[in-house]
Design an enzyme around this catalytic site. Sequence first.
Site, PDB file in Angstrom:
ATOM      1  N   ASN A   1       0.689  -1.141   0.103  1.00  0.00           N
ATOM      2  CA  ASN A   1       0.506  -0.680  -0.133  1.00  0.00           C
ATOM      3  C   ASN A   1       0.852   1.443  -0.138  1.00  0.00           C
ATOM      4  O   ASN A   1       0.190   2.229  -0.216  1.00  0.00           O
ATOM      5  CB  ASN A   1      -1.073  -0.040   1.007  1.00  0.00           C
TER       6      ASN A   1
ATOM      7  N   TYR B   1       3.068   9.415 -10.580  1.00  0.00           N
ATOM      8  CA  TYR B   1       2.058   8.624  -9.702  1.00  0.00           C
ATOM      9  C   TYR B   1       1.202   8.061 -11.117  1.00  0.00           C
ATOM     10  O   TYR B   1       1.023   6.588 -10.451  1.00  0.00           O
ATOM     11  CB  TYR B   1       0.763   9.429  -9.253  1.00  0.00           C
TER      12      TYR B   1
ATOM     13  N   LYS C   1       1.564   3.513 -10.978  1.00  0.00           N
ATOM     14  CA  LYS C   1       0.731   2.452  -9.955  1.00  0.00           C
ATOM     15  C   LYS C   1      -0.140   2.242 -11.497  1.00  0.00           C
ATOM     16  O   LYS C   1       0.146   0.867 -11.672  1.00  0.00           O
ATOM     17  CB  LYS C   1      -0.841   4.014 -10.074  1.00  0.00           C
TER      18      LYS C   1
END
Length: 251
Positions: free
Chosen positions: A86, A150, A154
């Site tokens: 996470n 980002y 991801k």
Amino acid sequence: MELNLKGKKVLVTGGSKGIGKAIAEAFIKEGAHVGIVARSNTELLQAKEELGVLTYPKDLGKHDQRVQLMSEFMNDFGAIDVLVNNVGSAHGKGVLNTPSSVFGEAMELNFITAVHLSQLASKLMISKGGGVILNISSLYGKESGGLPSYNASKAALISFTKSFSSEVIKNNVRVIGIAPGAIFHPNKEWKRRLERDPDFLKKYAREKIPAGRLGKTEEIGNVAVFLASDKASWIVGSTISVDGGQSRLNY
């Protein structure tokens, strides 16, 4: 629904606040034994008091600290049944105003960390007969919307989830993912936006999310425990969007 997670050994990275903390709490409610990792000792101590978890202060952007983490977790728990990748952070600005080195930093923390910990954990899981690796990516790993560095990290994590799942499912290790949409928790970014505009959340939800509100961290935690359970045994390699309909994609 009984998920049969009682006694499972679970490691949650970025577990001291927000989505990670909610995931840790959801596993605890199911009777699992949980360890969490973060850089902030203050936040770890608070989570330890609130949840009763074991804590590991580590900078997971560093290779040697990831190796130390897995060694310490195994010393404390004796096995690992579930790894929740996470930990993550946003880096940079737009593409033209973000140095390539910052893209590298984003990939190291948001992607390489998950790859390395998955390698370490999966070998231990295989030796004991199986396990689950759950990768927390983002809606913006599937479509544009967040910061480019980002998004890229991801997106890489979603691709890795699929490819690695095909490699290790034969050893009874399931690799799966969650792609959260906008989830509210009082972090610096949400606070900054609310200070600038007290109605920001209402406007954002009205314009971006068909459900008309932001998600709650516990809604990610609930999906996480289900996906980690045998009730989800036929879900392999998928990254499930949990976003109140925010995604514009048909999957």
